[in-house]
Design a protein around this motif. Structure first.
Motif, mmCIF file in Angstrom:
data_model
loop_
_atom_site.group_PDB
_atom_site.id
_atom_site.type_symbol
_atom_site.label_atom_id
_atom_site.label_comp_id
_atom_site.label_asym_id
_atom_site.label_seq_id
_atom_site.Cartn_x
_atom_site.Cartn_y
_atom_site.Cartn_z
ATOM 1 N N ARG A 20 -139.370 32.327 -34.940
ATOM 2 C CA ARG A 20 -137.941 32.566 -34.680
ATOM 3 C C ARG A 20 -137.735 33.956 -34.079
ATOM 4 O O ARG A 20 -136.807 34.177 -33.305
ATOM 5 N N TYR A 60 -141.751 21.845 -25.078
ATOM 6 C CA TYR A 60 -142.007 23.120 -25.754
ATOM 7 C C TYR A 60 -140.824 24.082 -25.608
ATOM 8 O O TYR A 60 -140.454 24.785 -26.548
ATOM 9 N N LEU A 61 -140.243 24.106 -24.414
ATOM 10 C CA LEU A 61 -139.084 24.991 -24.203
ATOM 11 C C LEU A 61 -137.928 24.565 -25.103
ATOM 12 O O LEU A 61 -137.251 25.402 -25.701
ATOM 13 N N TYR A 64 -138.662 25.624 -28.611
ATOM 14 C CA TYR A 64 -138.451 27.054 -28.835
ATOM 15 C C TYR A 64 -136.964 27.385 -28.967
ATOM 16 O O TYR A 64 -136.560 28.151 -29.830
ATOM 17 N N GLU A 65 -136.161 26.766 -28.101
ATOM 18 C CA GLU A 65 -134.709 27.014 -28.158
ATOM 19 C C GLU A 65 -134.124 26.552 -29.490
ATOM 20 O O GLU A 65 -133.185 27.136 -30.000
ATOM 21 N N ASN A 66 -134.684 25.479 -30.028
ATOM 22 C CA ASN A 66 -134.141 24.912 -31.270
ATOM 23 C C ASN A 66 -134.965 25.252 -32.501
ATOM 24 O O ASN A 66 -134.839 24.599 -33.536
ATOM 25 N N ILE A 67 -135.800 26.274 -32.398
ATOM 26 C CA ILE A 67 -136.700 26.610 -33.508
ATOM 27 C C ILE A 67 -135.914 26.920 -34.787
ATOM 28 O O ILE A 67 -136.393 26.676 -35.901
ATOM 29 N N ASN A 68 -134.675 27.416 -34.658
ATOM 30 C CA ASN A 68 -133.883 27.724 -35.848
ATOM 31 C C ASN A 68 -133.371 26.469 -36.564
ATOM 32 O O ASN A 68 -132.855 26.558 -37.668
ATOM 33 N N SER A 69 -133.506 25.313 -35.921
ATOM 34 C CA SER A 69 -133.087 24.073 -36.585
ATOM 35 C C SER A 69 -134.193 23.520 -37.479
ATOM 36 O O SER A 69 -133.945 22.625 -38.290
ATOM 37 N N ASP A 71 -136.130 23.473 -40.605
ATOM 38 C CA ASP A 71 -135.856 24.072 -41.913
ATOM 39 C C ASP A 71 -136.785 23.570 -43.013
ATOM 40 O O ASP A 71 -136.528 23.796 -44.191
ATOM 41 N N THR A 73 -137.381 20.480 -44.004
ATOM 42 C CA THR A 73 -137.094 19.187 -44.645
ATOM 43 C C THR A 73 -138.072 18.109 -44.162
ATOM 44 O O THR A 73 -138.204 17.061 -44.758
ATOM 45 N N GLN A 74 -138.728 18.377 -43.070
ATOM 46 C CA GLN A 74 -139.809 17.502 -42.596
ATOM 47 C C GLN A 74 -140.947 18.404 -42.136
ATOM 48 O O GLN A 74 -140.769 19.622 -41.991
ATOM 49 N N ALA B 22 -134.017 32.421 -25.312
ATOM 50 C CA ALA B 22 -133.903 32.836 -26.715
ATOM 51 C C ALA B 22 -133.524 31.638 -27.579
ATOM 52 O O ALA B 22 -132.821 30.734 -27.107
ATOM 53 N N PRO B 23 -133.983 31.614 -28.817
ATOM 54 C CA PRO B 23 -133.622 30.511 -29.691
ATOM 55 C C PRO B 23 -132.114 30.487 -29.937
ATOM 56 O O PRO B 23 -131.475 31.545 -30.005
ATOM 57 N N PHE B 29 -126.598 25.802 -36.077
ATOM 58 C CA PHE B 29 -127.066 24.582 -36.746
ATOM 59 C C PHE B 29 -126.419 24.427 -38.112
ATOM 60 O O PHE B 29 -126.136 23.304 -38.548
#
Lengths: 193, 303
Positions: A20, A60-61, A64-69, A71, A73-74, B22-23, B29
Motif C-alpha cells: 500500500r 496488475y495495474l 495496484y490501484e485497488n490494493i487498499n481494498s 483486507d 477476508t480472502q 497511486a492506490p 472502499f
C-alpha cells in the motif's frame, strides 16, 4: 538489500499490506504470480502469449490501484486471480473474437486430477490425449470451461473458486458437477479418431 | 537484472513510477462498504413498512363485510388486496438482496438464504411497525400529502359506498324521528336515510353501512343498518359533527315527543342499557319502542 531479502520471505498477505505504501513489495508479489496468472489468462481466453501479457499488465495495474481494498477476508491469491479473471473476460468480450487454432493449454495434471475425481468415471481403456481434452474443453460452455480450468488446472479449492467467481460455494459445487457431466458426455460421444 | 525482455512486473513498476499511479485511498472502499450496508438497511426498513401497510389494509372489517357486499372470497380478496404495497414490498426485497449480495461476504450465501432472511426480517419488522401504529400513521400521512393515494378509509368507502347498488356508508350526523342523516366525507355527500328501525342502538358519530334502496335527491330507504366495527378503537378519521340547533328540525309532533321524553328521562329506568359504540362528548339519544328512532337532544358535554 537486507530489506528486500526480508520482504521476499513474507507471506502474500503481509506483502499486500506493505505494498500500500511501497511499490517494491508489490513488485515481489507480481513476480510470484506472473507465470501462474499468464498461464491462467491464456487458458481462459485462448489468446496468444503477447496478448495475455498485455492483459496481465493491465490486471496488475488494476490490482495496484485497488490494493487498499484487499483486507484479508480472502486469500491474496483468490483476490488477484479475481482481478485477472475479470480483466480477461472484459477484454475478451471487447475483442469478441476467438483466434482460430488456439486451444486451451492442457497438461498431464488436468487429466490426472480429472481421473482422480470420483464423479467423473473415465474408463481406463479410453485413450485420451491432450488434444482430445483440448477439443472437448473448447466445446464446453464458457462457465463450465472456466470452472474446470480453475479446479483441475489451477488447483483451486471450492472456497477459492467461490472467492474468484463471487459465487456461493454451493453454486460452485453444482457448476462443477454439471461441467464434469458435460465433459463426460462430450467425451463419450466424440467421433472415434 | 537480465538484459532480456523486461518482465511484466518490471514494466508495471516502471509504469507506476512514470505515470504516478497511486492506490485508491482506503476510505473510498470503507465508504463504499458503508453505503452498501446502509442501502440494504434502508431497503429492509422500507420492506418492513410495506408489510405493515399490507397487514393494515387486510385487517379491520374488510373481510367481515364480504357477505354483505355479496362477493365470492376470491373476488373480494382481489378487491381488498393492497397490490401497490405488495409490489413495493417485492421491489424493496430485490433491492435489499442486491445490496446484501454486494457486501464483502454476501456472495458466499445462496440466494434462498438471503431471500429468507430478508423476507422474515421484513415480516417481523412489519408486524412490529403495525403494532406500533406506524402503518396507520403512514397511511394517513400519504393520504394527506399525495392526492392520488387512497387511504384505507377511502378504499373502504369505494368498496362499500355504492348507492346505485343499494349500499351507503357514512357517519351518523343526526338522528331524527324516522330518519337519520349520514355524511360520507370521502365523497362529500350527505344522505337522508328513512325507515330506520327504532330498536337499533345508534349513536351520533357511529359509522354505519346501510343496505336498502336509493331514492331521489340523496334519500335512501333502509332495509338493514350495520354499525361498522371500529378499526383499532376508532372509526378511522372521525367525522366532525355538523353543528346544528338541536331543535331546528322539530315540528309540533316532535316537540311533544321531546317533552314527553324529558319527563321520562327524569324518571329513567336505571336498567336501561346504554347504546353501544357510544363516544364520550357525543350527543346521547334514547331509542323509542314504536318502530322509529326518536330524538332527544341534549347539550353536548363540555370537555
Amino acid at each position: 538489500m537486507k530489506k528486500l531479502h526480508q520482504d521476499t520471505a513474507k507471506s502474500d498477505e503481509d506483502l499486500a499490506v506493505i505494498a500500500r505504501n511501497d511499490p517494491a513489495a508489490f513488485g515481489i508479489l507480481m513476480e510470484r504470480y506472473e507465470s501462474k496468472l499468464l498461464r491462467y489468462i491464456m487458458r481462459l481466453s485462448r489468446i496468444t502469449k503477447e496478448d495475455a501479457e498485455d492483459i496481465l499488465q493491465e490486471s496488475y495495474l488494476k490490482a495496484y490501484e485497488n490494493i487498499n481494498s484487499f483486507d484479508g477476508t480472502q486469500s491474496f491469491s483468490s483476490w488477484i486471480y479475481r482481478i485477472a479473471h475479470n480483466t480477461t473476460i472484459s477484454q475478451w468480450r471487447k475483442a469478441k473474437a476467438r483466434p482460430q487454432g488456439n486451444a486451451v493449454d492442457v497438461d498431464e495434471s488436468f487429466l490426472l486430477n480429472l481421473r482422480a475425481d470420483d464423479d467423473v468415471v473415465i474408463t481406463l481403456d479410453q485413450e485420451i490425449t491432450a488434444s482430445t481434452v483440448q477439443t472437448i474443453l473448447g466445446q464446453l460452455d464458457e462457465k463450465y470451461r472456466n470452472i474446470l480450468i480453475l479446479r483441475y488446472m489451477e488447483d483451486k479449492n471450492y472456497q477459492e473458486i467461490s472467492d474468484i467467481l463471487k459465487k456461493p460455494p454451493g453454486t460452485v459445487a453444482t457448476l462443477l458437477h454439471r461441467a464434469k457431466k458435460q465433459f463426460k458426455q462430450k467425451l463419450d460421444t466424440r467421433p472415434i479418431e | 537484472m537480465s538484459e532480456q525482455k523486461k518482465s511484466t512486473a518490471q514494466s508495471v513498476l516502471e509504469t507506476i513510477k512514470k505515470e504516478n499511479v497511486a492506490p485508491v485511498p482506503r476510505w473510498h472502499f470503507v465508504a463504499r462498504n458503508i453505503f452498501v450496508w446502509v442501502s440494504g438497511g434502508i431497503f429492509l426498513i422500507a420492506g418492513a413498512l410495506s408489510v405493515s401497510l399490507i397487514i393494515f389494509a387486510l385487517s379491520g372489517s374488510a373481510w367481515q363485510l364480504r357477505g354483505v357486499i355479496g362477493r365470492s372470497t376470491f373476488e373480494h380478496a382481489l378487491v381488498i388486496m393492497p397490490f401497490v404495497w405488495i409490489g413495493a414490498f417485492l421491489l424493496f426485497m430485490f433491492g435489499a438482496d442486491y445490496a446484501l449480495r454486494h457486501t464483502k461476504k454476501g456472495y458466499r450465501y445462496p440466494l434462498w438464504v438471503i431471500a429468507l432472511v430478508i423476507f422474515v426480517g421484513s415480516v417481523m419488522g412489519g408486524a412490529a411497525l403495525h403494532a406500533a401504529k406506524v402503518s396507520e400513521m403512514t397511511d394517513e400521512v400519504l393520504g394527506t400529502h399525495m392526492p392520488q393515494y387512497k387511504t384505507l378509509e377511502k378504499r373502504r368507502a369505494i368498496l362499500m359506498h355504492r348507492p346505485d347498488e343499494g349500499r351507503i356508508m357514512g357517519a351518523i350526523t343526526q338522528i331524527g324521528d324516522d330518519h337519520i342523516k349520514l355524511q360520507n366525507h370521502v365523497f362529500d355527500e350527505v344522505w337522508v336515510i328513512e325507515g330506520v328501525d327504532a330498536d337499533l342502538d345508534l349513536a351520533q358519530g357511529a359509522k354505519v353501512l346501510v343496505i336498502g334502496t336509493k331514492g331521489a335527491d340523496q334519500s335512501f330507504t333502509a332495509q338493514e343498518v350495520i354499525v361498522l366495527p371500529k378499526h383499532r378503537g376508532r372509526h378511522m378519521r372521525e367525522v366532525p359533527m355538523i353543528p346544528e340547533s338541536p331543535y331546528s328540525d322539530e315540528g309540533p309532533r316532535e316537540q311533544r315527543h321531546r317533552e314527553d321524553d324529558d319527563m321520562m328521562r327524569q324518571h329513567k329506568d336505571p336498567e336501561h342499557e346504554k347504546p353501544r359504540f357510544m363516544e364520550e362528548n357525543h350527543e346521547r339519544l334514547e331509542v323509542g319502542h314504536e318502530g322509529a328512532v326518536r330524538g332527544m337532544h341534549r347539550e353536548r358535554k363540555s370537555e
